[in-house]
Design an enzyme around this catalytic site. Structure first.
Site, PDB file in Angstrom:
ATOM      1  N   HIS A 135       0.824  -1.215   0.000  1.00 21.26           N
ATOM      2  CA  HIS A 135       0.000   0.000   0.000  1.00 21.26           C
ATOM      3  C   HIS A 135       0.855   1.260   0.000  1.00 21.26           C
ATOM      4  O   HIS A 135       0.344   2.345  -0.277  1.00 21.26           O
ATOM      5  CB  HIS A 135      -1.060  -0.021   1.118  1.00 21.26           C
ATOM      6  CG  HIS A 135      -0.589   0.256   2.515  1.00 21.26           C
ATOM      7  ND1 HIS A 135      -0.268  -0.727   3.418  1.00 21.26           N
ATOM      8  CD2 HIS A 135      -0.430   1.415   3.179  1.00 21.26           C
ATOM      9  CE1 HIS A 135       0.074  -0.186   4.575  1.00 21.26           C
ATOM     10  NE2 HIS A 135      -0.012   1.116   4.455  1.00 21.26           N
ATOM     11  N   ASP A 178       1.180  -7.684   2.219  1.00 27.06           N
ATOM     12  CA  ASP A 178       1.291  -6.237   1.997  1.00 27.06           C
ATOM     13  C   ASP A 178       2.765  -5.809   1.843  1.00 27.06           C
ATOM     14  O   ASP A 178       3.331  -5.164   2.722  1.00 27.06           O
ATOM     15  CB  ASP A 178       0.626  -5.498   3.160  1.00 27.06           C
ATOM     16  CG  ASP A 178       0.302  -4.050   2.802  1.00 27.06           C
ATOM     17  OD1 ASP A 178       0.869  -3.533   1.824  1.00 27.06           O
ATOM     18  OD2 ASP A 178      -0.510  -3.432   3.517  1.00 27.06           O
ATOM     19  N   SER A 194       3.947   2.368   8.243  1.00 30.74           N
ATOM     20  CA  SER A 194       3.684   1.364   7.212  1.00 30.74           C
ATOM     21  C   SER A 194       4.959   1.057   6.444  1.00 30.74           C
ATOM     22  O   SER A 194       5.640   1.970   5.987  1.00 30.74           O
ATOM     23  CB  SER A 194       2.628   1.868   6.238  1.00 30.74           C
ATOM     24  OG  SER A 194       1.369   1.764   6.824  1.00 30.74           O
TER      25      SER A 194
END
Ligand code: ARG
Length: 721
Positions: free
Chosen positions: A84, A219, A655
């Site tokens: 992402h 991810d 992230s």
């Protein structure tokens, strides 16, 4: 003030850390924190964690793009980060024919790597500049100080800048303006896409599983940083070579157990752990529900178009993902704040503070002033959200609103035609960019819907003067959906922003009245001016006052309870932090237990053929059914571990962060937080808070077995036992 601050830093070094809360400054790790890390399982020295002169773990950690973290995993500048985080770069290098977002992509040799617009930043050093900053604003009022601060920062960072080597400083306010640290970064600009799994893996579970455990998402994505032959940052060039990093992380495929040490380095974006009860009330009552309501509407209208057409999906995917991510976050945040009774807890603490503050001139009136400040602003808070999240949620409106500056330039007395031309050229360039991502069908519906919501939900006194009356007289009853639809269609049909002939005529012969009569511009300008002239000044005053009060409050809290001060770390602000904790299972609610890992079999359980969120590549199903996991299998579980959870304290911005074992090896990539603790920006819950990480063995299995990119595995330094 400063004295307190110096002693506070000493305190931090002396602190006795509690639970696993804490986003620590890696260069100011005190002995007690370090001892606690060792007790939890760390095997490295302090110098190996952060060193000024030698290479250390921090040298493998980067700011990835505008808001993520990444890590260097090979001697040739290979980067791991989240899918992402690479999403926008992946989507924009994709076409319907070469759809890397949908199908995945791996460069089997370096010449297949794809150029991107990304940058990455390495941390060079950290300097405490509190004294310089405070000296420069000595004796000023808060308003003067706020106004002068950007120039003060600039003067300090200018001295640290070294263009030739790509070095630039940024100053962070720590502890709500009680301390200032400058981080100096080296920015690299030639970043290439090396690999990504298909979206069905990288975003498996979509928004349904987002912010939730158990989670089965791969991810991750892979990039590489390039530099000149002598290791300097430069723009993309065919002559550039992969960067030789100061440090890279070895990758452990040994596997993890419940209770294992886990450490996360990265760039948490923002927390507000000393938020007041007033702030929480405003958030829960107005800000969050308004945002959620408006995003809900926009997302539905985008989604309707995205599922119909792969080209639209590619165009809107990245924007949609960002809007959806924080739509679910803010909804969950309020639910969890209520569950934890955070408002009441804060109130109780504030009462204690007020009792202590009695008779202390500096603090005595803090909460009376907070109350006054919130009371003044609250009546306008909803319309601010409706403007930002609603009216500007239509991309055409958002673009048209930027033309207010062009209009101002065009009507300015004495402006030269050369300057007008400059302004027009800038608008034309921005328009070009806007058009690339524009999707009329979804946008037209969004414009109609948000304009109607503003009408029905916002106090009439706060509407832009004349806009709705004018719309009513041409298009009909303002209570009727059809009115807004007719109006929006007309705006899209007639605006020169979407019509090259009209736009080119305007550019060739700029005339302010043509701009003012454009229906998209006049709509956007009405709302934009209404907000910026009437409400933005109130909002700025509100925020400035809050900042002033917040600084005193935090200083008071530390004075009131020096022992608590010793356990404090500054709020997240996108500066590098380290968090330590353990791999750990949890009980989300009565009678329910969550395992600390989830596995391949769980992917197959969730799989729904053809589903928007739970589909899988055929090859993955085939390999998983055969349990073809090679060296990546978890020997104990006899399955592929997909994700795991830890007790680390992280937030958005982290992230892509590396999850690192006690020996400094990469064991996973952090990519999310769990739903039951979504209050974490304001209140960290030591029982329920978990970080969700993709296991590096799943990452490598996807690259190697599914993606066939053994070339990348060969680059890594694998730790097998
Ligand atoms: N919630 C994650 C974060 O903010 C982002 C996950 C992206 N995936 C998704 N389905 N939206 O870090």
């Amino acid at each position: 003030m400063k004295k307190i601050f110096v002693s506070m830093i000493l305190c931090i070094s002396l602190l006795k850390a509690s639970a696993d809360e804490g986003m620590w400054l890696p260069m100011l790790l005190g002995q007690q924190v370090y001892n606690d890390m060792v007790k939890k399982g760390l095997k490295l020295t302090k110098e190996q964690l952060y060193s000024v002169n030698k290479s250390s773990l921090k040298d493998a950690i980067i700011i990835f793009g505008g808001g993520c973290t990444g890590e260097i995993v090979s001697n040739e500048g290979l980067i791991f980060t989240n899918h992402h985080c690479g999403y926008d770069a992946i989507a924009s290098s994709s076409t319907v024919e070469h759809n890397y977002l949908k199908d995945g992509f791996y460069a089997l040799s370096k010449d297949q790597e794809i150029q991107s617009k990304l940058t990455v930043q390495f941390l060079d050093r950290i300097v405490d500049v509190t004294k310089e900053v405070e000296d420069a604003v000595k004796g000023l009022s808060w308003a003067e100080r706020t106004e002068k601060m950007p120039d003060v920062f600039k003067a300090i960072t200018n001295k640290a800048a070294d263009k030739e080597n790509g070095l630039a400083g940024r100053i962070y306010s720590m502890f709500k303006g009680n301390q200032y640290l400058m981080y100096v970064y080296k920015t690299y600009r030639d970043i290439r896409l090396v690999g990504t799994p298909p979206e069905s893996i990288g975003k498996f579970g979509g928004d349904t599983d987002n912010w939730e455990w158990p989670r089965h998402t791969g991810d991750f994505s892979v990039f590489r940083v390039y530099a000149t032959k002598d290791g300097k940052p430069s723009e993309f060039s065919a002559d550039n070579v992969p960067l030789k990093p100061k440090h890279f992380l070895p990758v452990s495929i040994k596997g993890i157990k419940d209770g294992d040490y886990a450490m996360i380095y990265g760039y948490p974006g923002g927390t507000n752990r000393y938020e007041t009860s007033y702030g929480i009330k405003l958030k829960n009552d107005i800000e969050n529900p308004s945002l959620v309501n408006l995003r809900d509407t926009r997302l539905k209208l985008m989604h309707e178009q995205m599922i119909k057409d792969p080209a639209v999906k590619l165009k809107l995917a990245s924007n949609y993902a960002g809007v959806a991510n924080y739509w679910k976050f803010f909804d969950g945040e309020t639910k969890q704040l209520k569950k934890f009774h955070t408002y009441e807890e804060k109130q109780a603490y504030e009462n204690k503070f007020a009792a202590w503050a009695k008779g202390k001139a500096e603090y005595e009136n803090l909460f009376t002033e907070y109350a006054k400040n919130y009371e003044t602003w609250t009546p306008y808070s909803k319309s601010r959200q409706y403007y930002n999240e609603g009216i500007l949620g239509s991309p055409l409106t958002a673009f048209a609103a930027t033309l207010v500056k062009l209009e101002a330039d065009m009507v300015k007395t004495g402006i030269s035609s050369a300057d007008i031309k400059k302004s027009i050229d800038a608008a034309a360039a921005a328009r070009k960019k806007y058009l690339v991502a524009a999707d009329r069908p979804s946008d037209e519906k969004i414009m109609a819907a948000v304009c109607q919501l503003f009408y029905t939900d916002i106090d009439k006194n706060q509407h832009p003067i004349g806009f709705y009356e004018g719309t009513k007289s041409v298009y009909g009853d303002l209570k009727d959906d059809a009115t807004y639809k007719k109006w929006a269609k007309d705006v899209f049909d007639r605006t020169m922003i979407l019509d090259d002939t009209k736009w080119n005529a305007f550019v060739a012969n700029p005339d302010a009245t043509i701009l003012q009569n454009d229906p998209a511009f006049s709509y956007a300008a009405a709302f934009s001016k209404n907000y910026t002239m009437k409400y933005l000044p109130l909002y700025t005053a509100f925020m400035n006052k809050n900042a002033e009060l917040g600084r005193s409050y935090l200083k008071g809290v530390m004075e009131m309870n020096p022992a608590a001060a010793a356990k404090m770390y500054p709020d997240a602000n996108f500066s590098m932090r380290v968090s330590y904790g353990n791999v750990k299972s949890y009980k989300p609610r009565d009678a329910v237990s969550y395992d600390y890992v989830c596995m391949g079999k769980g992917i197959l359980e969730k799989y729904v053929a053809g589903d928007y969120e739970f589909d899988l590549p055929a090859k993955q199903i085939e390999l998983m059914k055969k349990k073809d996991y090679g060296q990546y299998i978890d020997k104990g579980r006899k399955d592929l571990v997909v994700c795991f959870i830890t007790t680390n304290d992280i937030t958005g911005g982290n992230s892509g962060s590396p999850v690192i074992d006690g020996n400094g090896n990469l064991i996973g990539l952090a990519f999310d937080g769990n739903y039951e603790a979504l209050s974490h920006k304001i209140a960290f819950d030591k029982d329920l808070n978990r970080t969700i990480c993709v296991d590096v063995r799943y990452v490598l299995w996807c690259i190697d077995k599914l993606g066939g990119a053994g070339n990348l595995i060969k680059e890594l330094k694998l730790v097998k036992q």
